[in-house]
Design a protein around this motif. Sequence first.
Motif, PDB file in Angstrom:
ATOM      1  N   LYS A  93      65.373   7.350  63.832  1.00  0.00           N
ATOM      2  CA  LYS A  93      66.545   7.752  64.138  1.00  0.00           C
ATOM      3  C   LYS A  93      66.848   8.891  63.019  1.00  0.00           C
ATOM      4  CE  LYS A  93      68.181   3.417  64.246  1.00  0.00           C
ATOM      5  NZ  LYS A  93      68.849   2.078  63.858  1.00  0.00           N
ATOM      6  N   SER A  94      66.544   8.869  61.786  1.00  0.00           N
ATOM      7  CA  SER A  94      66.568  10.374  60.586  1.00  0.00           C
ATOM      8  C   SER A  94      65.716  11.635  61.360  1.00  0.00           C
ATOM      9  CB  SER A  94      66.158  10.335  59.783  1.00  0.00           C
ATOM     10  OG  SER A  94      64.325  10.235  59.646  1.00  0.00           O
ATOM     11  N   LYS A 143      65.820  12.978  64.738  1.00  0.00           N
ATOM     12  CA  LYS A 143      66.632  12.472  65.854  1.00  0.00           C
ATOM     13  C   LYS A 143      67.214  13.961  65.483  1.00  0.00           C
ATOM     14  CE  LYS A 143      70.411  12.272  69.270  1.00  0.00           C
ATOM     15  NZ  LYS A 143      71.500  11.810  68.615  1.00  0.00           N
ATOM     16  N   ASN A 168      73.383  11.870  64.723  1.00  0.00           N
ATOM     17  CA  ASN A 168      72.866  10.589  64.122  1.00  0.00           C
ATOM     18  C   ASN A 168      74.811   9.882  64.886  1.00  0.00           C
ATOM     19  OD1 ASN A 168      70.181  10.018  64.654  1.00  0.00           O
ATOM     20  ND2 ASN A 168      70.411  11.010  61.831  1.00  0.00           N
ATOM     21  N   ASN A 169      75.411   9.624  63.671  1.00  0.00           N
ATOM     22  CA  ASN A 169      76.914   9.516  63.313  1.00  0.00           C
ATOM     23  C   ASN A 169      77.486  10.963  63.008  1.00  0.00           C
ATOM     24  OD1 ASN A 169      76.444   7.019  63.598  1.00  0.00           O
ATOM     25  ND2 ASN A 169      75.835   6.663  62.373  1.00  0.00           N
TER      26      ASN A 169
END
Length: 127
Positions: free
Chosen positions: A35-36, A38, A70-71
């Motif tokens: 995830k990090s 991405k 991500n967010n």
Amino acid sequence: MFFPKEQYGISLSKVFIIGLLMMVSLPVLLSAQNKSKKKIDIENADDLLYDEAVVKNAQRLIGNVLLTHNNMVMRCDSAWAYANTNNVDAFGNVHILSNDTLNLWASRIHYNGDTGLAKARKKVKLQ
């Protein structure tokens, strides 16, 4: 190889529990790393320029720039996006909204997509 309990002080049940915990936690850790890592997505820019003679492996984004990762949502007037290092240098009225709660404004921001860290400079405001 079997280790007698009295020699090392480790029972078979402890070894089994430690092994089980490692097997369960490994996919979670690998998922978090993926995830990090991405890539930063370019959602919008009025103009996108690429000239390897000027800056190698960089895209110049100009006007109404919108980036997501991500967010995190970043808006700015212009930016340099470096795909090979997953970094962005944003300029002019830069605004980052992170997790729908944290707002960061600055004149210049360097954002590292691999670590998720932003370095803000000039007219920095955090809310």
